[in-house]
Each structure stands twice: as C-alpha cells, then as structure tokens.
Scaffold this motif. Structure first.
Motif, PDB file in Angstrom:
ATOM      1  N   SER A   2      44.365  -9.815  49.122  1.00  0.00           N
ATOM      2  CA  SER A   2      42.973  -9.375  48.939  1.00  0.00           C
ATOM      3  C   SER A   2      42.712  -9.147  47.455  1.00  0.00           C
ATOM      4  CB  SER A   2      42.719  -8.077  49.719  1.00  0.00           C
ATOM      5  OG  SER A   2      43.632  -7.064  49.309  1.00  0.00           O
ATOM      6  N   PRO A   3      41.488  -9.353  47.021  1.00  0.00           N
ATOM      7  CA  PRO A   3      41.177  -9.206  45.596  1.00  0.00           C
ATOM      8  C   PRO A   3      41.018  -7.738  45.193  1.00  0.00           C
ATOM      9  CG  PRO A   3      39.203  -9.776  46.798  1.00  0.00           C
ATOM     10  CD  PRO A   3      40.321  -9.795  47.801  1.00  0.00           C
ATOM     11  N   ALA A   4      41.191  -7.507  43.912  1.00  0.00           N
ATOM     12  CA  ALA A   4      40.902  -6.180  43.360  1.00  0.00           C
ATOM     13  C   ALA A   4      39.401  -6.084  43.101  1.00  0.00           C
ATOM     14  CB  ALA A   4      41.680  -5.950  42.071  1.00  0.00           C
TER      15      ALA A   4
ATOM     16  N   ALA B 199      36.877   4.718  41.934  1.00  0.00           N
ATOM     17  CA  ALA B 199      38.225   4.191  41.733  1.00  0.00           C
ATOM     18  C   ALA B 199      38.278   2.702  42.056  1.00  0.00           C
ATOM     19  CB  ALA B 199      39.228   4.946  42.614  1.00  0.00           C
ATOM     20  N   GLN B 200      39.189   2.021  41.385  1.00  0.00           N
ATOM     21  CA  GLN B 200      39.362   0.592  41.650  1.00  0.00           C
ATOM     22  C   GLN B 200      40.149   0.369  42.945  1.00  0.00           C
ATOM     23  OE1 GLN B 200      42.314  -1.677  39.445  1.00  0.00           O
ATOM     24  NE2 GLN B 200      40.776  -3.256  38.976  1.00  0.00           N
TER      25      GLN B 200
ATOM     26  N   SER C 230      26.314   0.993  42.637  1.00  0.00           N
ATOM     27  CA  SER C 230      26.740   0.118  41.549  1.00  0.00           C
ATOM     28  C   SER C 230      25.668  -0.913  41.240  1.00  0.00           C
ATOM     29  CB  SER C 230      28.056  -0.571  41.903  1.00  0.00           C
ATOM     30  OG  SER C 230      27.862  -1.441  43.016  1.00  0.00           O
ATOM     31  N   ASP C 231      25.671  -1.421  40.013  1.00  0.00           N
ATOM     32  CA  ASP C 231      24.766  -2.510  39.660  1.00  0.00           C
ATOM     33  C   ASP C 231      25.528  -3.814  39.431  1.00  0.00           C
ATOM     34  OD1 ASP C 231      26.018  -2.050  37.246  1.00  0.00           O
ATOM     35  OD2 ASP C 231      24.244  -1.209  36.252  1.00  0.00           O
ATOM     36  N   SER C 232      26.855  -3.745  39.478  1.00  0.00           N
ATOM     37  CA  SER C 232      27.697  -4.939  39.329  1.00  0.00           C
ATOM     38  C   SER C 232      29.114  -4.590  39.813  1.00  0.00           C
ATOM     39  CB  SER C 232      27.728  -5.421  37.871  1.00  0.00           C
ATOM     40  OG  SER C 232      28.300  -4.430  37.036  1.00  0.00           O
ATOM     41  N   ALA C 233      29.967  -5.580  39.755  1.00  0.00           N
ATOM     42  CA  ALA C 233      31.359  -5.354  40.153  1.00  0.00           C
ATOM     43  C   ALA C 233      32.258  -6.329  39.421  1.00  0.00           C
ATOM     44  CB  ALA C 233      31.523  -5.515  41.654  1.00  0.00           C
ATOM     45  N   GLN C 234      33.490  -5.905  39.201  1.00  0.00           N
ATOM     46  CA  GLN C 234      34.506  -6.760  38.611  1.00  0.00           C
ATOM     47  C   GLN C 234      35.550  -7.094  39.691  1.00  0.00           C
ATOM     48  OE1 GLN C 234      35.998  -4.593  35.198  1.00  0.00           O
ATOM     49  NE2 GLN C 234      34.269  -5.233  33.897  1.00  0.00           N
TER      50      GLN C 234
END
Length: 205
Positions: free
Chosen positions: A122-124, A136-137, A171-175
């Motif tokens: 799964s992605p971070a 938290a990430q 949130s307005d975005s995500a990494q």
C-alpha cells in the motif's frame, strides 16, 4: 560176495519187467525272501520344498513401483519482474465522496510504460494543508499479494477515513509515495479530514 550181489542184481534186471520207479527230481528247497532276506523298510523320500518367496520379477509385478519423478516447481528462465518504478506509472486519485461517519477516496496506478512491472503493498499517504503536513503520515505497507502490471494494466488502493466524533481540518492536497520508490506524487484531488485515515493494499482491476 560183491560179485554175487552183482549177478543177483543183473538177474533181477533181466527177468520180468518191474514197474518203473517213479522218477522224481530232488526237491530244491525254496528260498523265502521274506524269511531269509531282511525286510527293507522304505524311507519316504523327502520332496524338496518349493520356496514361495517371489522372485525379483514377481515382486515387481505384484507390488507396482511408483516410478513417477516428483515434479519440481516450475521456475522462469527470465529474470524476476522488477518493482514498478515511479517513472513508468501514472498515478491518479479518485474522489469517492463521503458517507455517514466516513470519507472515501481511491489511488489508481497505471503502467504507462512498455515494460511489465510488479506492484505489492500500500502507498504512503501524507495529508497536506497550505503546504504543511496535516496529521500523521500513513506509512508504506508491504502486505497483500504481488500484482503483475503489464503495459496499460491498472491497480487501485482504497483510502478510508473514519470521521465520527472528529472535527479535524480538511486537507487541500496529499503526498503519495508508492512501495519500493522514493518519488513523491503530489495531488490536490484528495481532500479529507485528518482523522483516522487508512489505506488498503493495491489490488488489480
């Protein structure tokens, strides 16, 4: 004296004929084999015992031998499929909306190259707000099965966020970072509250 006896014998012979004396052969005593020869006791002859142990050929025919050679697991002569590199995939975020107490989203990965690659885990995910981390990430996970992505194939991971009794900022975005890569994809399509975010492993479509 002897002469006179001889004359008398001759006169008797030449005189009237006398009845012939019966001629008898002297009896030869019979020999009884039963009385003179010892009785021979017959000893039973032992018949050789025939062995019932089967010969090698009989054993082979009576007890079939499994001559099947165990088949070893098939191995590929080609090198193992390498993990998907960030440069050979296209990443998209699917906005799934929200239900009562839960927000949903999806992360889609498509192999945009001409070379097959493997994707597992799964992605971070790190939610962002105004350029700063929000909450938290969620780290990269390596569970789930290995997915072979040929050119044009797609896989998806699901993002769920439980928002019950949570009033965290949105949130307005995500990494997003894929397993076995270091490149960070930034997307503005993931707008979630920083509450209890979970990400599933990638699954093929």
């Amino acid at each position: 004296m002897l002469i006179a006896g001889g004359v008398l014998l001759a006169a008797c012979t030449t005189g009237g004929s006398s009845p012939p004396l019966p001629t008898t052969s002297p009896e030869t005593p019979s020999v009884s084999t039963s009385s003179t020869a010892p009785t021979q006791t017959e000893t039973p002859t032992e018949t050789p015992t025939t062995s019932t142990v089967p010969s090698v050929s009989d054993t082979t025919s009576a007890t079939p031998t499994d001559t099947t050679t165990p088949t070893a697991p098939a191995t590929s002569a080609t090198p193992q499929t390498p993990p998907c590199a960030a440069s050979q995939v296209k990443l998209d975020v699917l906005r799934g909306g929200a239900t009562l107490g839960q927000e949903l989203a999806g992360i889609s990965v498509t192999n945009s190259s001409t070379t097959a690659c493997a994707l597992q885990g799964s992605p971070a995910v790190q939610l962002m707000r105004s350029g700063k981390p929000l909450g938290a990430q969620i780290p990269v996970g390596y569970g789930g099965g290995m997915i072979l992505l040929k050119s044009g194939d797609e896989a998806q991971a699901q993002v769920t966020n439980t928002t019950t009794n949570c009033s965290a900022p949105v949130s307005d975005s995500a990494q997003i970072t894929l397993p076995n890569t270091s490149k960070v994809f930034t997307t503005k399509q993931m707008q979630l509250r920083a509450c209890n975010v979970k990400v599933t492993a990638f699954a093929s479509e």
